[in-house]
Design a protein around this motif. Structure first.
Motif, PDB file in Angstrom:
ATOM      1  N   VAL A 258       0.818  -1.207   0.000  1.00  0.00           N
ATOM      2  CA  VAL A 258       0.000   0.000   0.000  1.00  0.00           C
ATOM      3  C   VAL A 258       0.857   1.264   0.000  1.00  0.00           C
ATOM      4  CG1 VAL A 258      -2.066  -0.977   1.065  1.00  0.00           C
ATOM      5  CG2 VAL A 258      -0.148  -0.263   2.509  1.00  0.00           C
ATOM      6  N   MET A 259       0.202   2.414  -0.190  1.00  0.00           N
ATOM      7  CA  MET A 259       0.883   3.694  -0.227  1.00  0.00           C
ATOM      8  C   MET A 259       1.181   4.220   1.173  1.00  0.00           C
ATOM      9  SD  MET A 259      -0.619   7.351  -1.559  1.00  0.00           S
ATOM     10  CE  MET A 259      -1.547   7.616  -0.035  1.00  0.00           C
ATOM     11  N   GLY A 260       0.219   4.098   2.083  1.00  0.00           N
ATOM     12  CA  GLY A 260       0.342   4.661   3.416  1.00  0.00           C
ATOM     13  C   GLY A 260      -0.046   3.673   4.491  1.00  0.00           C
ATOM     14  N   LEU A 261       0.261   4.022   5.750  1.00  0.00           N
ATOM     15  CA  LEU A 261       0.035   3.125   6.882  1.00  0.00           C
ATOM     16  C   LEU A 261       0.661   1.763   6.617  1.00  0.00           C
ATOM     17  CD1 LEU A 261      -3.638   4.090   7.842  1.00  0.00           C
ATOM     18  CD2 LEU A 261      -1.533   4.717   9.038  1.00  0.00           C
ATOM     19  N   VAL A 262       1.836   1.792   6.025  1.00  0.00           N
ATOM     20  CA  VAL A 262       2.514   0.563   5.614  1.00  0.00           C
ATOM     21  C   VAL A 262       2.821  -0.329   6.803  1.00  0.00           C
ATOM     22  CG1 VAL A 262       4.585  -0.344   4.491  1.00  0.00           C
ATOM     23  CG2 VAL A 262       3.499   1.721   3.605  1.00  0.00           C
ATOM     24  N   GLY A 263       3.152   0.276   7.946  1.00  0.00           N
ATOM     25  CA  GLY A 263       3.586  -0.508   9.094  1.00  0.00           C
ATOM     26  C   GLY A 263       2.485  -1.076   9.954  1.00  0.00           C
ATOM     27  N   THR A 264       1.238  -1.068   9.470  1.00  0.00           N
ATOM     28  CA  THR A 264       0.120  -1.510  10.311  1.00  0.00           C
ATOM     29  C   THR A 264      -0.176  -3.007  10.214  1.00  0.00           C
ATOM     30  OG1 THR A 264      -1.502  -1.011   8.583  1.00  0.00           O
ATOM     31  CG2 THR A 264      -0.988   0.744  10.152  1.00  0.00           C
ATOM     32  N   GLY A 265       0.459  -3.697   9.263  1.00  0.00           N
ATOM     33  CA  GLY A 265       0.187  -5.131   9.122  1.00  0.00           C
ATOM     34  C   GLY A 265      -1.288  -5.431   8.910  1.00  0.00           C
ATOM     35  N   SER A 266      -1.938  -4.644   8.055  1.00  0.00           N
ATOM     36  CA  SER A 266      -3.381  -4.788   7.839  1.00  0.00           C
ATOM     37  C   SER A 266      -3.654  -5.870   6.788  1.00  0.00           C
ATOM     38  CB  SER A 266      -3.987  -3.451   7.426  1.00  0.00           C
ATOM     39  OG  SER A 266      -3.736  -2.460   8.391  1.00  0.00           O
ATOM     40  N   PHE A 267      -3.274  -7.084   7.123  1.00  0.00           N
ATOM     41  CA  PHE A 267      -3.281  -8.188   6.164  1.00  0.00           C
ATOM     42  C   PHE A 267      -4.697  -8.673   5.859  1.00  0.00           C
ATOM     43  CE2 PHE A 267       0.701  -8.717   8.706  1.00  0.00           C
ATOM     44  CZ  PHE A 267       1.561  -8.244   7.730  1.00  0.00           C
TER      45      PHE A 267
END
Length: 378
Positions: free
Chosen positions: A184-193
């Motif tokens: 993704v472009m943003g919130l990359v570090g959220t692990g929103s798998f």
């Protein structure tokens, strides 16, 4: 009990140090996960009877604001985990609570609760299945939830002509298949798998009506419901990220000189004006957020219930704060020139992260339109 606001402030240096790692590995780094667990920060919105902080709205807003100001992705994961653990701990039945929170356990929850699956009533529970996206914080969660449409004879069970019954559920993570797909472009570090829940039986105690059920434990404030509890995190997120963008451009301005411009950024009257204007906008958004949530808390504490109309200002303030923060981040990014473009760049990260957040259902533009309709008496 320890003060969660002070805990959040104490953890800021760690969160900032690990921010680039979070971006690189696309989830919350283990040192941060461990620190949050040891400090019980994932239990921020869990009732005190189960060992959580049972943080009131003002405290929770402040904690999310502090961590999101340190790093948006880490703060987003925290708000996803802490609010979801809040849902599970207050709305699930006693048998589920014994399984999840028994023997002093404080598990971490994650999941997407849009009705992307189905639930069919069976003896003592529901047969559920579904495919989900945006499981923020799921890499370190022991329990995973999902939203479903309750189905009867192959069709959604309707509570009103406009609203189907939406049932949330929780299962252990080993009964979930994670499919990745977080590029993704943003919130990359959220692990929103992405993840899939194969068809399985879930005891009714591990489920609840996402909109209609009342909380079974905890303070009166939990009667704000799932959407209200989720809005706390999103509002705190916007306040933290918007303020960090302003912090960063104010630090850069005294040394930033763009090609073809004789003066440094800090000496330019137009920049000074915009910085002051956006600082005022963030302060105004923050005042609105704390005022609206404080009013909701006061009514709930007094024993009053909030209906759908009462939640309109809560949703309005949350979306408005997000919109303001996005404008602030855009201002900081444009003023920063190529400093905001090159990685690593906190300004660039704020710009990407807040614009990713604008796409969430909780801050959909329709929430502002609802407030307009209310003002018109429609």
């Amino acid at each position: 009990m320890a003060d969660p606001a002070q805990i959040a402030r104490d953890l800021v240096p760690l969160v900032e140090r690990e921010a680039e790692t979070s971006e690189r590995i696309a989830t919350m780094p283990e040192p941060v996960v461990t620190a949050f667990r040891e400090a019980k920060l994932f239990a921020l919105q869990v009732p005190s009877s189960l060992g959580g902080f049972e943080a009131d709205f003002e405290t929770a807003l402040g904690v999310y604001e502090t961590i999101c100001r340190a790093d948006a992705s880490t703060g987003w994961s925290l708000l996803a985990n802490a609010s979801t653990s809040g849902f599970a701990s207050t709305f699930c039945g006693d048998d589920a609570i014994a399984a999840m929170f028994g023997d002093g356990k404080l598990p971490t929850h994650a999941g997407q609760f849009s009705p992307r699956g189905t639930a069919v009533a069976a003896d003592g529970g529901y047969v559920v299945s579904g495919s989900y996206s945006f499981g923020s914080g799921s890499a370190h969660a022991e329990w995973i939830g999902g939203g479903t449409l309750e189905m009867v004879d192959g069709a959604p069970r309707m509570l009103t002509p406009e609203r189907p019954a939406i049932r949330a559920f929780f299962v252990p993570r080993d009964r979930v298949e994670f499919t990745g797909n977080w590029d993704v472009m943003g919130l990359v570090g959220t692990g929103s798998f992405d993840y899939t829940v194969p068809e399985q039986m879930v005891d009714a105690s591990f489920t609840f009506d996402l909109i209609g059920d009342a909380p079974q434990r905890g303070a009166p404030m939990y009667r704000i419901g799932v959407l209200g509890l989720a809005a706390i995190g999103h509002a705190g997120f916007a306040l933290g990220v918007g303020r960090r963008a302003l912090d960063e451009i104010a630090v850069l301005a005294p040394t930033k000189q763009r090609l073809g411009v004789m003066s440094i950024l800090a000496e330019q009257e137009r920049f000074q004006y915009e910085l002051g204007r956006y600082d005022a906008a963030m302060r105004a958004a923050r005042a609105l957020v704390f005022d609206v949530f404080g009013d909701a808390q006061q009514h709930l504490d007094a024993g009053d219930d909030l209906d759908a109309d009462d939640l309109v200002p809560v949703r309005q303030a949350t979306t408005y704060a997000t919109d303001v923060a996005a404008e602030v981040a855009r201002f900081a990014y444009l003023a920063s020139g190529t400093d905001g473009l090159r990685n690593p760049s906190v300004i660039g990260r704020c710009f990407r992260d807040i614009h990713a957040a604008t796409q969430h259902m909780v801050v959909d533009p329709s929430t502002i339109a609802q407030s307009g309709r209310a003002l018109l008496g429609l």
